[in-house]
Design an enzyme around this catalytic site. Structure first.
Site, PDB file in Angstrom:
ATOM      1  N   LYS A  76       1.262   4.274  -2.949  1.00 56.55           N
ATOM      2  CA  LYS A  76       1.167   5.721  -2.747  1.00 56.55           C
ATOM      3  C   LYS A  76       2.442   6.418  -3.200  1.00 56.55           C
ATOM      4  O   LYS A  76       2.395   7.547  -3.721  1.00 56.55           O
ATOM      5  CB  LYS A  76       0.854   6.031  -1.279  1.00 56.55           C
ATOM      6  N   TYR A 136       0.842  -1.210   0.000  1.00 60.58           N
ATOM      7  CA  TYR A 136       0.000   0.000   0.000  1.00 60.58           C
ATOM      8  C   TYR A 136       0.870   1.250   0.000  1.00 60.58           C
ATOM      9  O   TYR A 136       0.655   2.163  -0.799  1.00 60.58           O
ATOM     10  CB  TYR A 136      -0.927   0.001   1.214  1.00 60.58           C
TER      11      TYR A 136
END
Length: 295
Positions: A150, A146
């Site tokens: 980003k 994750y």
């Protein structure tokens, strides 16, 4: 918004933040196109597209007549799918939305990044900030899919801004919620202060997060911008410097943190966007009784 004739595409429109952004745009009379995997039937948008934000054809159709984009669609945690789905899905969707938007002439884009890009929140090995307050120059210590997505999203934003000469603003959001969700989180931090250390006990009300998105569409100049946005106080009912001494004692402090001041650099968002959070959780910041000290 500058003009009531503008149309904004919001991806991830049925999510927690997506709904808040739709409400904020509706309150200003701005026409909205919503995109989400499914249509819940109650979105305040006059156009709704359903499907994967990583589908360029779908995104292209949804961009018809759109002047600005708020891209929020993502798998929001590394635990919610396989590592490949989290990283691949998130980074593909961001590239598809930003590339197609710029190609159709959109000049202003806001996308949801996350404090998790620092690599601290989901790390499987002990990691610590290199210094506090964290800011956009803080080194990334990415160790989960994750956070990696980003990091890729922010790199995509920089590429699109550079290639097309447009404004692309990545907002690094902390934990988001409305009153009830934030109250539950505050209770978690009251009973177990250490559980919030790697998030720096930070938070932002969804209404303020929506405001930050709208300001990103109207106030940001051309170029790529990465900004932390958060409430000015932590969600823990203890003095920040006591929390830091207890849970992050080895981290250098570049400033003082009086009361419950959040150890996150908020001035860049104030300076660039004029953003200051309006919603705070009044937990108090008086010195702790000995039996309540977070050690």
């Amino acid at each position: 918004m500058r003009s009531r004739t503008e149309r904004v595409l919001v991806t991830g429109a049925a999510g927690l933040l997506g709904r808040a952004v739709l409400d904020a745009l509706a309150g200003q009379g701005v026409p909205v196109t919503a995109l989400d995997r499914a249509d819940p039937g109650d979105l305040p948008a006059d156009r709704v597209f359903t499907g994967d934000a990583g589908d360029p054809g779908l995104v292209r159709r949804a961009l018809a007549g759109v002047d600005a984009v708020v891209h929020l669609a993502a798998i929001p945690a590394p635990t919610l799918d396989t590592p490949l789905a989290v990283f691949g899905g998130n980074s593909r969707a961001t590239f598809a939305v930003l590339h197609e938007a710029a190609a159709t002439g959109v000049r202003r884009i806001v996308l949801a990044s996350s404090m998790s890009v620092l690599g601290l929140a989901w790390a499987q090995v002990p990691l610590r900030p290199r210094y506090l307050p964290v800011d956009a120059r803080h080194p990334l210590q990415v160790s989960d899919p994750y956070a990696l997505s980003k990091q890729a999203d922010e790199a995509t934003a920089a590429m699109v801004a550079r290639r097309h000469g447009i404004a692309v603003t990545a907002l690094r959001f902390p934990f988001l919620g409305g009153d009830a969700r934030l109250a539950r989180r505050a209770e978690e931090f009251r009973t177990d202060p250490g559980s919030g250390a790697l998030e720096l006990w930070s938070y932002l009300h969804t209404a303020d997060a929506a405001t930050a998105c709208l300001l990103g569409l109207t106030a940001a100049p051309a170029g790529a911008h990465v900004l932390f946005v958060a409430a000015p106080e932590t969600l823990a009912p203890y003095p920040t410097e006591d929390l830091l001494a207890a849970y992050l004692p080895e981290v250098p402090l570049r400033s003082r943190f009086p009361g419950r001041a959040v150890p996150v650099a908020l001035e860049p968002a104030r300076r660039l966007l004029g953003f200051t959070a309006a919603h705070t959780v009044p937990l108090g910041s008086s010195p702790l009784a000995a039996e309540e000290e977070p050690v």
